[in-house]
Enzyme design. Structure first.
Site, mmCIF file in Angstrom:
data_model
loop_
_atom_site.group_PDB
_atom_site.id
_atom_site.type_symbol
_atom_site.label_atom_id
_atom_site.label_comp_id
_atom_site.label_asym_id
_atom_site.label_seq_id
_atom_site.Cartn_x
_atom_site.Cartn_y
_atom_site.Cartn_z
ATOM 1 N N GLY A 43 -5.549 6.196 15.016
ATOM 2 C CA GLY A 43 -6.908 6.731 14.991
ATOM 3 C C GLY A 43 -7.108 7.428 13.655
ATOM 4 O O GLY A 43 -6.646 6.934 12.622
ATOM 5 N N TYR A 54 -15.283 -3.933 9.059
ATOM 6 C CA TYR A 54 -13.951 -3.293 9.085
ATOM 7 C C TYR A 54 -13.310 -3.507 10.455
ATOM 8 O O TYR A 54 -12.128 -3.878 10.539
ATOM 9 C CB TYR A 54 -14.049 -1.796 8.763
ATOM 10 C CG TYR A 54 -12.697 -1.112 8.832
ATOM 11 C CD1 TYR A 54 -11.703 -1.414 7.898
ATOM 12 C CD2 TYR A 54 -12.394 -0.210 9.847
ATOM 13 C CE1 TYR A 54 -10.449 -0.821 7.974
ATOM 14 C CE2 TYR A 54 -11.140 0.390 9.925
ATOM 15 C CZ TYR A 54 -10.169 0.082 8.980
ATOM 16 O OH TYR A 54 -8.917 0.655 9.062
ATOM 17 N N GLY A 57 -1.225 7.523 1.046
ATOM 18 C CA GLY A 57 -1.402 7.658 2.485
ATOM 19 C C GLY A 57 -0.245 7.218 3.354
ATOM 20 O O GLY A 57 0.914 7.630 3.163
ATOM 21 N N GLY A 64 0.819 -1.214 0.000
ATOM 22 C CA GLY A 64 0.000 0.000 0.000
ATOM 23 C C GLY A 64 0.845 1.252 0.000
ATOM 24 O O GLY A 64 0.504 2.250 0.648
ATOM 25 N N LYS A 109 -9.802 -5.597 11.425
ATOM 26 C CA LYS A 109 -8.660 -5.053 12.168
ATOM 27 C C LYS A 109 -8.465 -5.782 13.498
ATOM 28 O O LYS A 109 -7.335 -5.888 13.997
ATOM 29 C CB LYS A 109 -8.829 -3.542 12.361
ATOM 30 C CG LYS A 109 -8.675 -2.758 11.052
ATOM 31 C CD LYS A 109 -7.272 -2.954 10.443
ATOM 32 C CE LYS A 109 -7.053 -2.147 9.196
ATOM 33 N NZ LYS A 109 -5.687 -2.290 8.646
HETATM 34 P P1 NDP Z 1 -5.225 4.956 1.633
HETATM 35 O O1 NDP Z 1 -6.527 4.643 0.999
HETATM 36 O O2 NDP Z 1 -4.649 6.301 1.434
HETATM 37 O O3 NDP Z 1 -4.133 3.864 1.227
HETATM 38 C C1 NDP Z 1 -4.459 2.494 1.144
HETATM 39 C C2 NDP Z 1 -3.322 1.775 0.454
HETATM 40 O O4 NDP Z 1 -3.585 0.376 0.455
HETATM 41 C C3 NDP Z 1 -3.155 2.205 -0.978
HETATM 42 O O5 NDP Z 1 -1.787 2.337 -1.267
HETATM 43 C C4 NDP Z 1 -3.768 1.079 -1.773
HETATM 44 O O6 NDP Z 1 -3.079 0.945 -2.996
HETATM 45 C C5 NDP Z 1 -3.474 -0.117 -0.877
HETATM 46 N N1 NDP Z 1 -4.435 -1.182 -1.095
HETATM 47 C C6 NDP Z 1 -5.742 -1.206 -0.726
HETATM 48 N N2 NDP Z 1 -6.305 -2.338 -1.120
HETATM 49 C C7 NDP Z 1 -5.352 -3.044 -1.780
HETATM 50 C C8 NDP Z 1 -5.337 -4.293 -2.450
HETATM 51 N N3 NDP Z 1 -6.446 -5.058 -2.529
HETATM 52 N N4 NDP Z 1 -4.188 -4.719 -3.022
HETATM 53 C C9 NDP Z 1 -3.079 -3.971 -2.936
HETATM 54 N N5 NDP Z 1 -3.018 -2.784 -2.312
HETATM 55 C C10 NDP Z 1 -4.154 -2.328 -1.750
HETATM 56 O O7 NDP Z 1 -5.446 4.691 3.198
HETATM 57 P P2 NDP Z 1 -4.450 4.739 4.457
HETATM 58 O O8 NDP Z 1 -3.100 5.127 4.088
HETATM 59 O O9 NDP Z 1 -5.144 5.517 5.493
HETATM 60 O O10 NDP Z 1 -4.519 3.213 4.884
HETATM 61 C C11 NDP Z 1 -3.363 2.410 5.122
HETATM 62 C C12 NDP Z 1 -3.680 1.443 6.240
HETATM 63 O O11 NDP Z 1 -3.921 2.169 7.446
HETATM 64 C C13 NDP Z 1 -4.905 0.573 6.010
HETATM 65 O O12 NDP Z 1 -4.629 -0.747 6.451
HETATM 66 C C14 NDP Z 1 -5.955 1.222 6.899
HETATM 67 O O13 NDP Z 1 -6.947 0.307 7.303
HETATM 68 C C15 NDP Z 1 -5.092 1.681 8.056
HETATM 69 N N6 NDP Z 1 -5.642 2.708 8.907
HETATM 70 C C16 NDP Z 1 -6.022 3.935 8.389
HETATM 71 C C17 NDP Z 1 -6.522 4.903 9.225
HETATM 72 C C18 NDP Z 1 -7.003 6.230 8.723
HETATM 73 O O14 NDP Z 1 -7.728 6.946 9.464
HETATM 74 N N7 NDP Z 1 -6.646 6.658 7.526
HETATM 75 C C19 NDP Z 1 -6.617 4.685 10.665
HETATM 76 C C20 NDP Z 1 -6.213 3.385 11.100
HETATM 77 C C21 NDP Z 1 -5.724 2.448 10.256
HETATM 78 P P3 NDP Z 1 -3.772 0.728 -4.424
HETATM 79 O O15 NDP Z 1 -5.121 1.360 -4.383
HETATM 80 O O16 NDP Z 1 -2.819 1.380 -5.388
HETATM 81 O O17 NDP Z 1 -3.806 -0.743 -4.569
HETATM 82 C C1 8X3 Z 2 -9.401 3.846 10.504
HETATM 83 C C2 8X3 Z 2 -9.859 4.618 11.660
HETATM 84 O O1 8X3 Z 2 -11.819 4.951 13.244
HETATM 85 O O2 8X3 Z 2 -12.244 5.218 10.864
HETATM 86 O O3 8X3 Z 2 -9.030 2.559 10.855
HETATM 87 O O4 8X3 Z 2 -11.929 3.057 11.791
HETATM 88 S S1 8X3 Z 2 -11.546 4.441 11.897
#
Ligand code: NDP
Ligand code: 8X3
Length: 249
Positions: free
Chosen positions: A181, A150, A13, A9, A154
């Protein structure tokens, strides 16, 4: 000696910011995601940092295996794995949930993490060295209304992190979980399927975490001495006290 980090990923992000932070810390990087153009843009931003790009969907076990097997020799000894790829899809009561969203979350956030770990682990167990950071969430430790699947995905990451830490102990492989968060990324745009106005409201009225805040934490964790494992971290915006308790202006 230059260490190699494998980041899933990395095209957006937290993963993107982590790539930049680990590049600055001197790592060689394997950057993965589905969007090749975004990975290429990241590689350009990283300048002189050695990078190798792999484009695959973490839900496709064969694609994961083939991608890892295709690594050139200088990227094959992986020291750090950041299991970050994942997303939420939808926010609905369980009775109204879309089974396709459930599949996307369980297949991506849980099984994808397993497939990538399984493919990468031989390069760690063979050398009895390694450090794995699984990106969980506050949602894995606190279920909130409409977050059902979701949150379950997690919670599975939390359980798997503990299981991996136990099982990989004989191989000196550190396993840790980072639980953010609210972080302003593309997360809510994906959750709300491109409804960017709705996504923006998630972060209005308070200062959310930036992806770089989480990346700096990960950089700190993976640059500790070999005898230190920061095993579990909850990182919140100062305005957030619990999953759905956020002080908004
Ligand atoms: P983004 O949507 O900005 O990034 C998600 C990343 O995951 C992208 O690079 C995407 O790449 C990749 N991805 C998603 N699904 C797939 C797939 N099926 N195969 C390969 N790559 C995949 O979100 P975040 O940076 O926020 O999320 C990153 C992690 O952090 C996640 O696990 C999320 O659950 C977790 N998280 C996020 C929070 C938030 O508030 N933002 C809080 C807590 C946890 P591409 O689309 O190019 O495949
Ligand atoms: C992403 C944070 O609180 O939207 O994991 O689930 S929340």
């Amino acid at each position: 000696m230059t260490k190699t980090a494998f980041i899933t990923g990395a095209s957006s992000g937290i993963g993107w910011a982590t790539a930049v932070a680990l590049g600055q810390a001197g790592f060689r990087l394997v950057l993965t995601g589905r969007r090749r153009d975004r990975l290429e843009e990241l590689a350009r931003e990283l300048g002189n940092v050695p990078t190798h790009l792999l484009t695959f969907d973490v839900r496709n076990r064969q694609a994961v295996e083939e991608a890892v097997q295709s690594l050139p020799a200088e990227f094959q000894d992986i020291d750090v794995l950041i299991n970050n790829a994942g997303n939420a899809h939808g926010l609905a009561p369980i009775q109204d949930g879309d089974p396709q969203d459930w599949d996307d979350m369980m297949d991506g956030n849980v099984k994808g993490l397993l497939y990538v770990s399984k493919a990468v682990l031989p390069s760690m167990t063979r050398r009895n060295v390694g450090h794995i950071i699984n990106i969980g969430s506050i949602a894995g430790h606190e279920t909130y209304a409409n977050g059902n699947v979701y949150c379950a995905s997690k919670a599975a990451v939390a359980a798997l992190t503990k299981g991996m830490r136990l099982d990989l102990l004989p191989h000196n492989i550190r396993v840790a979980e980072v639980n953010p968060g609210a972080v302003e990324t593309e997360f809510s745009q994906v959750r709300f399927k491109g409804d960017n106005a709705r996504a923006a409201t998630v972060y209005q009225g308070f200062e959310p975490l930036k992806a770089t805040d989480v990346a700096e934490l990960i950089q700190f964790m993976v640059t500790r001495p070999a005898h230190v494992n920061i095993a579990e971290v909850l990182i919140l915006p100062a305005a957030q006290a619990a999953a759905t308790v956020i002080k908004k202006a």
